[in-house]
Design an enzyme around this catalytic site. Structure first.
Site, short mmCIF file in Angstrom:
data_model
loop_
_atom_site.label_atom_id
_atom_site.label_comp_id
_atom_site.label_asym_id
_atom_site.label_seq_id
_atom_site.Cartn_x
_atom_site.Cartn_y
_atom_site.Cartn_z
N GLU A 1 -26.66 -1.80 -61.41
CA GLU A 1 -27.09 -1.64 -62.63
C GLU A 1 -28.72 -2.08 -62.93
O GLU A 1 -29.48 -1.63 -62.58
CB GLU A 1 -26.25 -1.94 -63.18
CG GLU A 1 -26.93 -1.56 -65.10
CD GLU A 1 -25.97 -0.99 -66.20
OE1 GLU A 1 -23.89 -1.59 -65.86
OE2 GLU A 1 -25.45 -1.12 -67.01
N GLU B 1 -20.80 -11.74 -69.13
CA GLU B 1 -20.37 -10.65 -69.66
C GLU B 1 -19.84 -9.96 -70.86
O GLU B 1 -19.60 -10.17 -72.03
CB GLU B 1 -20.36 -9.01 -69.06
CG GLU B 1 -20.89 -7.94 -69.84
CD GLU B 1 -20.84 -6.39 -69.12
OE1 GLU B 1 -20.79 -6.92 -67.32
OE2 GLU B 1 -21.34 -5.41 -69.39
C1 BGC Z 1 -24.72 -3.47 -69.55
C2 BGC Z 1 -24.69 -3.62 -71.20
C3 BGC Z 1 -25.59 -2.90 -71.81
C4 BGC Z 1 -24.57 -1.74 -72.10
C5 BGC Z 1 -25.06 -1.55 -73.22
C6 BGC Z 1 -23.80 -2.30 -70.27
O1 BGC Z 1 -23.64 -1.79 -69.12
O2 BGC Z 1 -24.80 -4.05 -69.56
O3 BGC Z 1 -25.18 -5.29 -71.27
O4 BGC Z 1 -26.35 -3.45 -73.30
O5 BGC Z 1 -24.30 -1.33 -71.32
O6 BGC Z 1 -24.53 0.24 -73.54
#
Ligand code: BGC
Length: 873
Positions: free
Chosen positions: A472, A749
């Site tokens: 990502e 996260e």
């Molecule tokens: C990310 C985030 C992001 C989010 C939004 C994720 O996959 O890691 O931190 O803001 O998607 O949907």
């Protein structure tokens, strides 16, 4: 006689070489005790001519407009400043030490270089072997000055005559390449000599054509070529100039790098490495290829690049900033080695190893262990595996074009010998200047703060990313929107975020939609096509304001104002006459702890409440920005709009008894902090209900991305400081300190990325290095530490510690644009003592609990609440 100012700096860069700004603004700090500056004089020496501005009566010290004629391409100037102070208005200080600034290539016509890269056939849908390119050339005379202007389609690492140029990594970084491709300027005078020379570069796919993104990702997002764009300009002692630019006379070959991917890692066959490849002795014109150079040197393919899209950096590049040795090395029965570095970090390993030729050493990486083995599931499709094939002689090796997020590494194929001293983790991120520190009497809170710092380091990798480990690593707008206040305290990130905001402007859709992440890449049906989303898109209106407050840069606010305005205008259209933005795809309070692992947007707070709340908040900030920029009419218009939205918010989301339609901590926090409740009784009810909800849940956290940065302020400013501390000091899951008790060394996260039973959260999105929920650190700095700006750039600042939670002392320090500000407070039997430092040029107010505010000027002050006037009740 006052003392000497520090050397001037240019824009937000510490190094003035290669600036793209013809009139770079100047900043300087004054040594402690200088006294208030009342006038300054700037001297600019260039081309043998020295010009002085004469004494200019004002107190400006930061981002002072360039006082002379603009720089032209390649022009170098040496700048000094001296000041007069109120204490000694007749005598100037000594001149500052000289600081040099040098323009890069400011005109498109300065560029002769064309993109050059491999011409051999490649399958664009497969893993391609990276190329190297090289050029031999002769310099007709001694070298007095040499500059290399360089960038790439892909990534590059340049060498001249066998020596590496610069120490940056993953250059040219990631921008919206079609519109903005950064080039770097290097002083390479010392690398060259009269006679035969060679310039070469390693190339990598990087973001340009490597596989990027989730769900399998995409290749060739910006182009199919892999090319170097380089222009070496050498000035000789007789004033003549030799230019060596990438053109059809260059050659390309594969080399020892067999594959390289940002997510995948790198494979290097050292048997194919000829260390002389970038020297005049390196093989050229060998059409047959051989085992030493790794491949035949063949003519390059020459591509196109519009030189108008080449831009100079506004921030330092990514570099290695620290090396960490393994804390433990555990051999496995099958010969594998497990290394623990004690810290979740972003970087890569450098190993020194010797063994039989052809031995393959494999390095795998992970943030956490599960059942004693690397837990790689959270990495999804980022294999994060580096492979070295040994040449049969000792060597030290580190991959070039990849980074991994890891605390643990596993080595397979280690040929023997001690590992501890032979392996080091090299931490990489944008090499920003550290500016903020915090520590208090509670070790768990200190570790939380340390984790925030580490998550910032790991995710400020040229752009502000969400996470650094899985497939990502994107510039998610919402994440940095909530984290920007914390970031701008910890590091000088003005230049880096300014650059990224330029890309936000480029990627903004014509209707004002701000993408979920910038640069934009395809993201599957949920994210493509781009749709406007609250809290994420609001980065456009809110983050320039934060940077203006923290760094005092009005031009930055001006530059990004149109982006914020287009965003607010879009929300106004989407909301329509009732001023309620209650449509569309909204992520809302993303990652509320009650959201199930596979549905992170399923929060307890109405996502449309969040959308209208953010609409009001961004509109208010846009009005404030307009006022700061002198657009009074716009300020009035947007001020009115903000009132109307707030009014609509109250009518729709606040019930007659003062409760809200979403009876949730995020709803109350947002309404309070965003100033959406005008009636004091409403505020009281909201604050009391918020406190009650927190306590009902035993002060476990119940907020996601939206509520988490707000809740402590909502409680603090509305009579429930004690409850804010209950939240802060809670250690049970979910809470800020729960991960700390589980051994976290970065911010996670998810509140429960690692669950209390020791298993990994099963969600497809489980990072252990995500700064968003660390946004609470801004509250630590302002409220626990007690240090905050009250005007842009900390020119005025407030020291207002509000202790609680059993914390008995705290030290907070920030290198403001004017110099160091700090406060160290300690609780005493009768109250508290505070040692504060106000930078020269600034004015402070100290506000100790229960005491009347005390104005303080530059310098050190010790205050004892027992000796101060008590505040009027
Ligand atoms: C990310 C985030 C992001 C989010 C939004 C994720 O996959 O890691 O931190 O803001 O998607 O949907």
């Amino acid at each position: 006689m006052s003392s000497q100012p520090a050397p001037v700096t240019f824009e937000h860069l510490l190094d003035g070489l290669g600036t793209g700004v013809p009139e770079p603004r100047l900043s300087w700090t004054l040594p402690a005790g200088t006294g208030a500056q009342v006038a300054h004089e700037i001297e600019i020496a260039r081309g043998g001519v020295t010009e002085r501005t004469g004494r200019i009566a004002n107190s400006l010290q930061i981002l002072v407009p360039w006082p002379g004629r603009p720089l032209v391409s390649r022009e170098r100037a040496v700048v000094r400043v001296r000041v007069w102070t109120a204490d000694a208005p007749a005598a100037p200080s000594a001149w500052s030490e000289p600081a040099a600034v040098e323009a890069g290539l400011l005109q498109p016509s300065d560029w002769q270089a064309r993109p050059v890269g491999p011409a051999w056939p490649e399958d664009p849908d497969s893993d391609r072997q990276p190329a190297r390119v090289r050029k031999d050339f002769t310099l007709p005379g001694p070298v007095t000055r040499a500059r290399l202007y360089i960038t790439a389609h892909g990534l590059y690492e340049a060498e001249i005559n066998g020596r590496r140029i610069g120490d940056d990594t993953l250059s040219p970084g990631w921008t919206v390449y079609g519109e903005r491709l950064r080039y770097h300027t290097y002083d390479v005078t010392a690398h060259l000599a009269e006679g035969a020379n060679t310039l070469g570069a390693w190339l990598g796919d990087g973001w340009y054509r490597g596989r990027i993104g989730f769900d399998g990702g995409h290749r060739n997002l910006y182009g199919r070529d892999q090319s170097l764009i380089a222009q070496l300009e050498v000035t000789h002692d007789d004033g003549t100039v030799t230019v060596v630019a990438t053109d059809p006379t260059w050659q390309a070959a594969t080399g020892p790098i067999l594959f390289s991917g940002l997510y995948e890692g790198e494979t290097f066959d050292a048997r194919l490495h000829d260390p002389a490849w970038s020297t005049p002795d390196g093989r050229t014109g060998d059409e047959t290829g051989d085992e030493t150079s790794g491949g035949a040197w063949t003519p390059v393919a020459v591509g196109e690049r519009d030189p108008r899209t080449l831009v100079a950096p506004t921030a330092a590049p990514v570099r290695c900033t620290e090396e960490i040795r393994p804390v433990t090395v555990t051999p496995r029965p099958d010969g594998r080695l497990l290394l623990d570095f004690g810290q979740n970090l972003v970087g890569r390993l450098r190993i020194t190893v010797d063994g039989p030729a052809g031995t393959t050493v494999t390095l795998r990486h992970a943030e956490v262990l599960q059942d004693g083995e690397l837990a790689t599931r959270p990495l999804r499709a980022a294999t994060a595996e580096d492979t070295l094939v040994l040449p049969g002689a000792a060597l030290t090796w580190e991959p070039r074009f990849t980074l991994h997020g890891f605390r643990y590494a596993e080595i397979t194929g280690w040929p023997g010998g001690p590992v501890e001293d032979a392996v080091v983790a090299r931490v990489h991120h944008t090499d920003m200047r550290r500016t903020g520190w915090f520590a208090c009497s509670d070790p768990l809170v200190n570790r939380l703060h340390e984790n925030v710092v580490w998550s910032m380091r790991g995710n400020f990798v040229d752009i502000p990313t969400d996470c650094p480990q899985r497939d990502e690593r994107l510039g998610w707008t919402g994440d940095i929107q909530v984290f920007a206040p914390t970031a701008s305290f910890l590091y000088d990130c003005a230049g880096m975020l300014d650059s990224w905001l330029c890309d936000v402007a480029v990627e903004q859709l014509p209707d004002g939609t701000v993408p979920w992440y910038v640069p934009v890449i395809p993201g599957g049906p949920q994210w493509t096509p781009i749709r406007p989303g609250a809290a994420w898109g609001d980065v456009a209106a809110l983050t320039p304001w934060v940077l203006h407050q923290r760094f005092g840069d009005l031009e930055l606010l001006r530059r990004h104002f149109p982006t914020g305005r287009a965003w607010v205008d879009l929300m106004a259209r989407l909301a329509g006459p009732d001023r309620l933005w209650d449509t569309g795809h909204q992520l809302g309070d993303w990652l509320d702890p009650i959201a199930p692992p596979d549905d992170p947007a399923a929060a307890r707070t109405d996502r449309h409440l969040v959308a209208t709340g953010y609409f009001a908040w961004s509109t208010r900030h846009l009005a404030d920005s307009a006022r700061a920029l002198g657009h009074d009419d716009l300020a009035a218009d947007y001020g009115r709009l903000a009132e109307e939205v707030a009014d609509a918010f109250r009518r729709r989301y606040v019930l007659p008894d003062g409760r809200m339609t979403s009876d949730s901590p995020t709803a109350y926090s947002l309404a309070l902090v965003f100033g959406l409740l005008d009636d004091p009784r409403q505020r009281r009810t909201a604050a009391d209900r918020l406190a009650e909800l927190v306590l009902l849940d035993d002060a476990r956290i119940a907020t996601g991305f939206v509520g988490t940065p707000l809740i402590c302020d909502a409680l603090t400013d509305n009579g429930h400081l004690d409850v804010a501390y209950r939240l802060l000091t809670q250690t049970e899951c979910p809470s800020w300190l729960y991960p700390v008790t589980m051994g976290a060394t970065t911010i996670w996260e998810r509140w429960d990325s690692l669950r209390p039973d020791g298993t990994l959260n099963p969600g497809g999105m489980t990072s252990f290095n995500h700064y968003a929920l660390g946004a609470v650190a801004d509250w630590l700095h302002r409220v626990v530490g007690g240090l905050e700006p009250t005007s842009p750039g900390y020119r005025t600042l407030r020291f207002r510690p509000r202790p609680g939670g059993g914390i008995t002392s705290a030290t907070t320090r920030h290198d403001t644009p004017y110099g160091t500000a700090s406060i160290a407070w300690e609780q005493t039997a009768t109250g508290m003592t505070a040692d504060v430092v106000v930078p020269d040029g600034c004015e402070g107010v100290v506000h100790l609990p229960g005491c009347a505010p005390v104005p303080v000027g530059p310098g050190r002050h010790r205050l004892d609440s027992g000796e101060l006037d008590r505040a009027a009740a």
